[in-house]
Design an enzyme around this catalytic site. Sequence first.
Site, PDB file in Angstrom:
ATOM      1  N   ASP A  31      40.897  25.622  31.976  1.00 39.37           N
ATOM      2  CA  ASP A  31      39.484  25.239  32.088  1.00 39.37           C
ATOM      3  C   ASP A  31      39.402  23.714  32.103  1.00 39.37           C
ATOM      4  O   ASP A  31      40.065  23.029  31.317  1.00 39.37           O
ATOM      5  CB  ASP A  31      38.687  25.817  30.910  1.00 39.37           C
ATOM      6  N   ILE A  32      38.582  23.194  32.992  1.00 41.71           N
ATOM      7  CA  ILE A  32      38.484  21.741  33.166  1.00 41.71           C
ATOM      8  C   ILE A  32      37.805  21.067  31.966  1.00 41.71           C
ATOM      9  O   ILE A  32      38.016  19.881  31.713  1.00 41.71           O
ATOM     10  CB  ILE A  32      37.750  21.428  34.496  1.00 41.71           C
ATOM     11  N   GLU A  97      27.979  30.362  34.248  1.00 40.44           N
ATOM     12  CA  GLU A  97      27.647  29.327  35.237  1.00 40.44           C
ATOM     13  C   GLU A  97      28.277  29.609  36.592  1.00 40.44           C
ATOM     14  O   GLU A  97      27.725  29.253  37.627  1.00 40.44           O
ATOM     15  CB  GLU A  97      28.135  27.955  34.747  1.00 40.44           C
ATOM     16  N   VAL A  98      29.467  30.207  36.567  1.00 44.58           N
ATOM     17  CA  VAL A  98      30.177  30.488  37.824  1.00 44.58           C
ATOM     18  C   VAL A  98      30.158  31.999  38.048  1.00 44.58           C
ATOM     19  O   VAL A  98      30.657  32.769  37.209  1.00 44.58           O
ATOM     20  CB  VAL A  98      31.633  29.967  37.778  1.00 44.58           C
ATOM     21  N   HIS A 102      35.237  35.936  35.465  1.00 43.62           N
ATOM     22  CA  HIS A 102      36.380  35.263  34.839  1.00 43.62           C
ATOM     23  C   HIS A 102      36.393  35.555  33.356  1.00 43.62           C
ATOM     24  O   HIS A 102      35.349  35.694  32.723  1.00 43.62           O
ATOM     25  CB  HIS A 102      36.327  33.743  35.082  1.00 43.62           C
ATOM     26  N   HIS A 104      37.514  34.170  29.740  1.00 42.89           N
ATOM     27  CA  HIS A 104      37.915  32.982  28.983  1.00 42.89           C
ATOM     28  C   HIS A 104      38.961  33.390  27.947  1.00 42.89           C
ATOM     29  O   HIS A 104      38.736  34.329  27.176  1.00 42.89           O
ATOM     30  CB  HIS A 104      36.726  32.388  28.226  1.00 42.89           C
TER      31      HIS A 104
HETATM   32  P1  AMP Z   1      31.088  30.297  32.544  1.00 40.37           P
HETATM   33  O1  AMP Z   1      30.082  29.571  31.704  1.00 40.37           O
HETATM   34  O2  AMP Z   1      31.615  31.526  31.841  1.00 40.37           O
HETATM   35  O3  AMP Z   1      30.610  30.581  33.944  1.00 40.37           O
HETATM   36  O4  AMP Z   1      32.337  29.355  32.623  1.00 40.37           O
HETATM   37  C1  AMP Z   1      32.675  28.573  33.722  1.00 40.37           C
HETATM   38  C2  AMP Z   1      33.811  27.708  33.264  1.00 40.37           C
HETATM   39  O5  AMP Z   1      34.428  27.150  34.412  1.00 40.37           O
HETATM   40  C3  AMP Z   1      33.385  26.542  32.359  1.00 40.37           C
HETATM   41  O6  AMP Z   1      34.064  26.649  31.103  1.00 40.37           O
HETATM   42  C4  AMP Z   1      33.826  25.301  33.152  1.00 40.37           C
HETATM   43  O7  AMP Z   1      34.339  24.281  32.330  1.00 40.37           O
HETATM   44  C5  AMP Z   1      34.903  25.875  34.075  1.00 40.37           C
HETATM   45  N1  AMP Z   1      35.092  25.154  35.322  1.00 40.37           N
HETATM   46  C6  AMP Z   1      34.136  24.757  36.211  1.00 40.37           C
HETATM   47  N2  AMP Z   1      34.713  24.139  37.263  1.00 40.37           N
HETATM   48  C7  AMP Z   1      36.052  24.161  37.054  1.00 40.37           C
HETATM   49  C8  AMP Z   1      37.183  23.675  37.783  1.00 40.37           C
HETATM   50  N3  AMP Z   1      37.065  23.060  38.963  1.00 40.37           N
HETATM   51  N4  AMP Z   1      38.419  23.873  37.259  1.00 40.37           N
HETATM   52  C9  AMP Z   1      38.566  24.494  36.069  1.00 40.37           C
HETATM   53  N5  AMP Z   1      37.543  24.979  35.333  1.00 40.37           N
HETATM   54  C10 AMP Z   1      36.300  24.802  35.816  1.00 40.37           C
END
Ligand code: AMP
Length: 114
Positions: A31-32, A97-98, A102, A104
């Site tokens: 995770d970034i 958010e994405v 996924h 965690h």
């Molecule tokens: P969620 O809130 O469950 O959708 O988590 C999305 C996660 O993706 C967050 O913890 C972000 O920090 C992570 N994230 C977003 N963009 C990237 C990226 N380019 N590379 C790695 N992690 C990312």
Amino acid sequence: MTEPTIFHKIVSGDIPSTRVYETDTVLGFNDIHPKAPTHVLFIAKREEDFVSSISDLTDQTAHVPGMLIRAAQDFAQKQGITGYQLKFHVGKDGGQEVFYLHLHFLSQQKTSDE
Ligand code: AMP
């Protein structure tokens, strides 16, 4: 297909990521914005396994969360991590958010690679 997400671009390699686990079907990358010493996201790679969110699971994709959990368990075993948390954020109201399913993986322990 709907709009490609940032994780589609991570699978294809169009966006760089630190890959820490990979099989034919699952990818694990750091995770970034890590919220623990080890914070890895596990996603399914194949288009037919694409799910946007747990709230969109169907009978056809019900196996996907299990694939991600199995990958997380295999990763932990290989890295000698004995304690961790697994989380799915579900929907905007659940902190998602994405919209590419996924898992965690969070641990206070570091991987044996570090
Ligand atoms: P969620 O809130 O469950 O959708 O988590 C999305 C996660 O993706 C967050 O913890 C972000 O920090 C992570 N994230 C977003 N963009 C990237 C990226 N380019 N590379 C790695 N992690 C990312």
